[in-house]
Design a protein around this motif. Structure first.
Motif, PDB file in Angstrom:
ATOM      1  N   ALA A 165       0.829  -1.204   0.000  1.00 57.32           N
ATOM      2  CA  ALA A 165       0.000   0.000   0.000  1.00 57.32           C
ATOM      3  C   ALA A 165       0.865   1.257   0.000  1.00 57.32           C
ATOM      4  N   LEU A 166       1.952   1.231   0.761  1.00 55.16           N
ATOM      5  CA  LEU A 166       2.856   2.383   0.782  1.00 55.16           C
ATOM      6  C   LEU A 166       3.430   2.626  -0.603  1.00 55.16           C
ATOM      7  N   ALA A 167       3.860   1.558  -1.269  1.00 54.74           N
ATOM      8  CA  ALA A 167       4.443   1.692  -2.607  1.00 54.74           C
ATOM      9  C   ALA A 167       3.412   2.170  -3.622  1.00 54.74           C
ATOM     10  N   LEU A 168       2.208   1.623  -3.561  1.00 52.64           N
ATOM     11  CA  LEU A 168       1.169   1.999  -4.525  1.00 52.64           C
ATOM     12  C   LEU A 168       0.608   3.383  -4.266  1.00 52.64           C
ATOM     13  N   GLY A 169       0.737   3.864  -3.043  1.00 53.63           N
ATOM     14  CA  GLY A 169       0.238   5.195  -2.714  1.00 53.63           C
ATOM     15  C   GLY A 169       1.271   6.289  -2.874  1.00 53.63           C
ATOM     16  N   LEU A 170       2.459   6.058  -2.328  1.00 57.65           N
ATOM     17  CA  LEU A 170       3.483   7.098  -2.322  1.00 57.65           C
ATOM     18  C   LEU A 170       3.966   7.429  -3.728  1.00 57.65           C
ATOM     19  N   THR A 171       4.005   6.455  -4.606  1.00 57.31           N
ATOM     20  CA  THR A 171       4.497   6.695  -5.964  1.00 57.31           C
ATOM     21  C   THR A 171       3.482   7.419  -6.846  1.00 57.31           C
ATOM     22  N   PHE A 173       2.741  10.456  -6.120  1.00 59.26           N
ATOM     23  CA  PHE A 173       3.097  11.853  -5.867  1.00 59.26           C
ATOM     24  C   PHE A 173       4.414  12.182  -6.552  1.00 59.26           C
ATOM     25  N   ARG A 174       4.604  13.433  -6.882  1.00 58.32           N
ATOM     26  CA  ARG A 174       5.757  13.868  -7.660  1.00 58.32           C
ATOM     27  C   ARG A 174       7.015  13.968  -6.807  1.00 58.32           C
ATOM     28  N   ASP A 175       8.139  13.651  -7.460  1.00 55.37           N
ATOM     29  CA  ASP A 175       9.474  13.838  -6.894  1.00 55.37           C
ATOM     30  C   ASP A 175       9.657  13.109  -5.567  1.00 55.37           C
ATOM     31  N   VAL A 176       9.002  11.964  -5.422  1.00 55.85           N
ATOM     32  CA  VAL A 176       9.149  11.144  -4.225  1.00 55.85           C
ATOM     33  C   VAL A 176      10.218  10.081  -4.475  1.00 55.85           C
ATOM     34  N   HIS A 177      10.938   9.720  -3.433  1.00 60.44           N
ATOM     35  CA  HIS A 177      11.957   8.680  -3.526  1.00 60.44           C
ATOM     36  C   HIS A 177      11.659   7.630  -2.455  1.00 60.44           C
ATOM     37  N   LEU A 178      11.279   6.443  -2.880  1.00 61.73           N
ATOM     38  CA  LEU A 178      10.954   5.355  -1.962  1.00 61.73           C
ATOM     39  C   LEU A 178      11.901   4.190  -2.203  1.00 61.73           C
ATOM     40  N   HIS A 179      12.559   3.752  -1.134  1.00 66.62           N
ATOM     41  CA  HIS A 179      13.445   2.591  -1.219  1.00 66.62           C
ATOM     42  C   HIS A 179      12.982   1.546  -0.225  1.00 66.62           C
ATOM     43  N   LEU A 180      12.812   0.298  -0.677  1.00 69.81           N
ATOM     44  CA  LEU A 180      12.452  -0.817   0.173  1.00 69.81           C
ATOM     45  C   LEU A 180      13.673  -1.704   0.398  1.00 69.81           C
ATOM     46  N   GLN A 199       4.313   3.875 -11.883  1.00 68.12           N
ATOM     47  CA  GLN A 199       3.691   5.084 -11.327  1.00 68.12           C
ATOM     48  C   GLN A 199       4.751   6.119 -10.976  1.00 68.12           C
ATOM     49  N   ALA A 200       5.833   5.650 -10.357  1.00 70.87           N
ATOM     50  CA  ALA A 200       6.899   6.572  -9.969  1.00 70.87           C
ATOM     51  C   ALA A 200       7.490   7.260 -11.196  1.00 70.87           C
ATOM     52  N   ALA A 201       7.744   6.503 -12.249  1.00 69.06           N
ATOM     53  CA  ALA A 201       8.333   7.075 -13.456  1.00 69.06           C
ATOM     54  C   ALA A 201       7.441   8.135 -14.069  1.00 69.06           C
ATOM     55  N   SER A 202       6.126   7.920 -14.009  1.00 68.77           N
ATOM     56  CA  SER A 202       5.202   8.879 -14.600  1.00 68.77           C
ATOM     57  C   SER A 202       5.084  10.146 -13.774  1.00 68.77           C
ATOM     58  N   CYS A 203       5.523  10.089 -12.509  1.00 71.40           N
ATOM     59  CA  CYS A 203       5.429  11.257 -11.612  1.00 71.40           C
ATOM     60  C   CYS A 203       6.784  11.912 -11.370  1.00 71.40           C
ATOM     61  N   GLY A 204       7.801  11.468 -12.077  1.00 69.45           N
ATOM     62  CA  GLY A 204       9.132  12.011 -11.843  1.00 69.45           C
ATOM     63  C   GLY A 204       9.699  11.582 -10.508  1.00 69.45           C
ATOM     64  N   SER A 205       9.257  10.431 -10.012  1.00 70.14           N
ATOM     65  CA  SER A 205       9.717   9.892  -8.736  1.00 70.14           C
ATOM     66  C   SER A 205      10.552   8.644  -8.977  1.00 70.14           C
ATOM     67  N   THR A 206      11.094   8.076  -7.891  1.00 65.15           N
ATOM     68  CA  THR A 206      11.873   6.854  -8.024  1.00 65.15           C
ATOM     69  C   THR A 206      11.398   5.831  -7.008  1.00 65.15           C
ATOM     70  N   PHE A 207      11.438   4.575  -7.427  1.00 65.34           N
ATOM     71  CA  PHE A 207      11.098   3.450  -6.564  1.00 65.34           C
ATOM     72  C   PHE A 207      12.181   2.400  -6.742  1.00 65.34           C
ATOM     73  N   THR A 208      12.857   2.042  -5.651  1.00 70.54           N
ATOM     74  CA  THR A 208      13.937   1.068  -5.728  1.00 70.54           C
ATOM     75  C   THR A 208      13.792   0.043  -4.610  1.00 70.54           C
ATOM     76  N   GLU A 209      14.410  -1.124  -4.835  1.00 69.63           N
ATOM     77  CA  GLU A 209      14.400  -2.192  -3.843  1.00 69.63           C
ATOM     78  C   GLU A 209      15.813  -2.728  -3.658  1.00 69.63           C
ATOM     79  N   GLY A 210      16.105  -3.190  -2.452  1.00 74.19           N
ATOM     80  CA  GLY A 210      17.380  -3.820  -2.154  1.00 74.19           C
ATOM     81  C   GLY A 210      17.198  -4.869  -1.076  1.00 74.19           C
ATOM     82  N   GLN A 211      18.214  -5.684  -0.889  1.00 73.46           N
ATOM     83  CA  GLN A 211      18.122  -6.769   0.090  1.00 73.46           C
ATOM     84  C   GLN A 211      19.200  -6.660   1.153  1.00 73.46           C
TER      85      GLN A 211
END
Length: 314
Positions: A165-171, A173-180, A199-211
């Protein structure tokens, strides 16, 4: 009238998400509850799994807005004697305006009820997603920072329904950076991650994942975690805790982000996913976040029944 449903955040447009967040903040500030916008409506509350915050948020929120509330205990319904979910839903749709449900593991039952028409259906948590938690989190961010746009958020822990839900909601919005940062094998579902990235790409935001926590971004505004064992779920690996232990949120994470606030959807297990000094420390807004669930729930309910209220007032 076409009913409005919140079974997934993907059911809402960007405009819907933004308006619900702002409305929740206005309710919290005492500027939104003019009159009784839910007067003449009835909200049903059906939870098959335990809940403190979500159940109370929607029950109290509906009453604060002038609506009626019917709380169902699963063992009291004829579902317990073999009545089909479809038949139960058809009956409830003829009597309720909104059904807030935490039912089976997936969303299929809620989708079935929504397809019947007659009432809005709100997902109060499924295995895949916790959309009302996501809206409450966005409301919390909006209230604390004055805007969601431009925020940098680090999420640590399992890629569970709250993370979805956080990923689907936060992305949205514009210029947001979310890392999981998630343990290996416990990341976000592939379809959810793909959607969030688009969604992030369309809003000028970034979404990344790491382990790993070794390569997480620095200077974030928020560090967020959830309990390691999501309500009502189990893990196949009996040694799963070994994978999660390196992802415990400790004060050490603040060395790279000294101004970050700490969020947790609760309930929390001190000593597992987060240390007590973080959860109870001066950077934690976890209990403020919990209160915002009610203000956000009020905004969700108003959004769902707006068509009903307008039609009855015509």
């Amino acid at each position: 009238m076409t009913e409005r449903h919140v079974i997934s955040l993907t059911d809402l447009t960007d405009e819907d998400v933004h308006s619900v967040v702002v409305r929740g903040a206005r309710f919290a500030e005492g500027r939104g509850a003019d009159g009784a916008p839910l007067a003449g409506t009835v909200t049903g509350i059906l939870f098959r799994r335990t809940s403190t915050r979500t159940r109370t948020a929607f029950s109290a929120g509906a009453q604060r807005l002038g609506g009626g509330v019917v709380v169902f205990r699963p063992e009291e319904l004829q579902l317990a004697t073999g009545e089909t979910a479809a038949d139960t839903g058809a009956v409830l749709a003829g009597m309720l305006d909104v059904l807030v449900a935490r039912t089976a593991d997936d969303e299929a039952e809620m989708r079935e009820w929504a397809a019947l028409g007659g009432m809005s259906v709100v997902n109060a948590m499924s295995e895949q997603e916790h959309p009302t938690q996501g809206l409450a989190d966005l409301t919390t961010l909006y209230r604390r920072f004055g805007a969601v746009e431009g925020l940098r958020v680090l999420y640590v822990g399992e890629g569970n329904n709250t993370a979805a839900a956080l990923a689907l909601g936060l992305t949205r919005f514009r210029d947001v950076h979310l890392h999981l940062a998630t343990p290996p094998g416990y990341g976000l579902a592939a379809a959810t991650a793909t959607r969030a990235a688009k969604q992030a790409a369309s809003c000028g935001s970034t979404f990344t994942e790491g382990q790993s926590l070794r390569d997480v971004p620095e200077g974030v505004d928020v560090i967020y975690t959830t309990r390691w064992q999501t309500t009502g779920t189990t893990k196949d690996d009996p040694d799963w805790r070994r994978s999660f232990e390196p992802f415990q949120v400790t004060a050490g994470l603040w060395r790279a982000s000294p101004d970050a606030l700490f969020m947790h959807d609760l309930p929390a297990h001190r000593g597992d996913e987060v240390t007590a000094d973080v959860l109870d420390g001066d950077r934690s807004i976890a209990f403020e976040q919990a209160e915002n669930k009610m203000w956000s729930a009020m905004a969700v309910l108003e959004w769902c029944v707006r068509g009903v209220v307008e039609r009855r007032g015509a």
